[in-house]
Scaffold this active site. Sequence first.
Site, mmCIF file in Angstrom:
data_model
loop_
_atom_site.group_PDB
_atom_site.id
_atom_site.type_symbol
_atom_site.label_atom_id
_atom_site.label_comp_id
_atom_site.label_asym_id
_atom_site.label_seq_id
_atom_site.Cartn_x
_atom_site.Cartn_y
_atom_site.Cartn_z
ATOM 1 N N SER A 2 -10.507 75.632 39.805
ATOM 2 C CA SER A 2 -11.462 76.068 38.782
ATOM 3 C C SER A 2 -11.974 77.483 39.047
ATOM 4 C CB SER A 2 -12.654 75.111 38.730
ATOM 5 O OG SER A 2 -12.216 73.794 38.541
HETATM 6 N N1 SAH Z 1 -11.533 70.365 42.246
HETATM 7 C C1 SAH Z 1 -10.239 71.028 42.192
HETATM 8 C C2 SAH Z 1 -9.812 71.294 40.753
HETATM 9 C C3 SAH Z 1 -8.685 70.395 40.451
HETATM 10 S S1 SAH Z 1 -8.005 70.356 38.840
HETATM 11 C C4 SAH Z 1 -10.192 72.264 43.048
HETATM 12 O O1 SAH Z 1 -11.227 72.650 43.627
HETATM 13 O O2 SAH Z 1 -9.108 72.838 43.202
HETATM 14 C C5 SAH Z 1 -8.186 68.632 38.496
HETATM 15 C C6 SAH Z 1 -7.448 67.691 39.404
HETATM 16 O O3 SAH Z 1 -7.742 66.367 38.959
HETATM 17 C C7 SAH Z 1 -5.926 67.817 39.358
HETATM 18 O O4 SAH Z 1 -5.448 68.055 40.643
HETATM 19 C C8 SAH Z 1 -5.461 66.461 38.814
HETATM 20 O O5 SAH Z 1 -4.251 66.012 39.381
HETATM 21 C C9 SAH Z 1 -6.620 65.562 39.209
HETATM 22 N N2 SAH Z 1 -6.759 64.323 38.441
HETATM 23 C C10 SAH Z 1 -6.561 64.114 37.118
HETATM 24 N N3 SAH Z 1 -6.818 62.825 36.792
HETATM 25 C C11 SAH Z 1 -7.197 62.201 37.952
HETATM 26 C C12 SAH Z 1 -7.599 60.866 38.292
HETATM 27 N N4 SAH Z 1 -7.669 59.882 37.379
HETATM 28 N N5 SAH Z 1 -7.905 60.588 39.567
HETATM 29 C C13 SAH Z 1 -7.844 61.555 40.532
HETATM 30 N N6 SAH Z 1 -7.477 62.824 40.281
HETATM 31 C C14 SAH Z 1 -7.162 63.155 39.007
#
Ligand code: SAH
Length: 204
Positions: A52
């Site tokens: 993000s």
């Molecule tokens: N917090 C992260 C941003 C990640 S983007 C950072 O600091 O880099 C969102 C993430 O959520 C992705 O990696 C995606 O694979 C994950 N995601 C999506 N649906 C999910 C679920 N149901 N359970 C766990 N992770 C999930």
Amino acid sequence: MVDEQIISRGVRDPRVLAAMRKVPRHEFMPEALRQQAYGDHAMPIGEGQTISQPYIVALMTELLELKETDRVLEIGTGSGYQAAILSELCEKVFTIERVKTLADKARSVLDRLGCRNVAMKVYDGTYGWKEMAPFDAIIVTAAAPDVPSALVEQLKEGGRLVIPVGERFTQDLKKVIKSPSGLVTQTSIPCMFVPLIGAHGWKE
Ligand code: SAH
């Protein structure tokens, strides 16, 4: 990054700002993109997912109102950057990622940086992490169609849940507070996250 992108937009919590200054964001980025690690935008991290925008990380963290003794759940580990910020501000971080390759990469960076208070699992985070509940705060870093009920159930009384809710490509950042008299929902800014995919999220 902190002065120009974060303080200038109104994030003021000194603990959050200190964590954003301390954690090396470039360590969580693919090698080829590290030059842009401190830019004012989200960046790809592989598997169609993103790390993000720094301001969004800071804002969501501030909205969580973390205390040093708090236990926090994150859904969507991704690169592990948000988990590293949380680990500076509370006692224990639990983070769930559905894509194993991302979780493995995040684990190795967090270990290398010495973030020892972060527990991780590969799972559908829309179920929360029942065995470790209740949590003082929960942060969802992927876009949900609605607030998953399991997450509200796993919040302590007085707990805060920060989550982007809305359509698949545009959402509003919401803060849900579990107060003694019921749930209080506040709306922060419009935002754009990758979808939360799972039983209580979007279909794949
Ligand atoms: N917090 C992260 C941003 C990640 S983007 C950072 O600091 O880099 C969102 C993430 O959520 C992705 O990696 C995606 O694979 C994950 N995601 C999506 N649906 C999910 C679920 N149901 N359970 C766990 N992770 C999930």
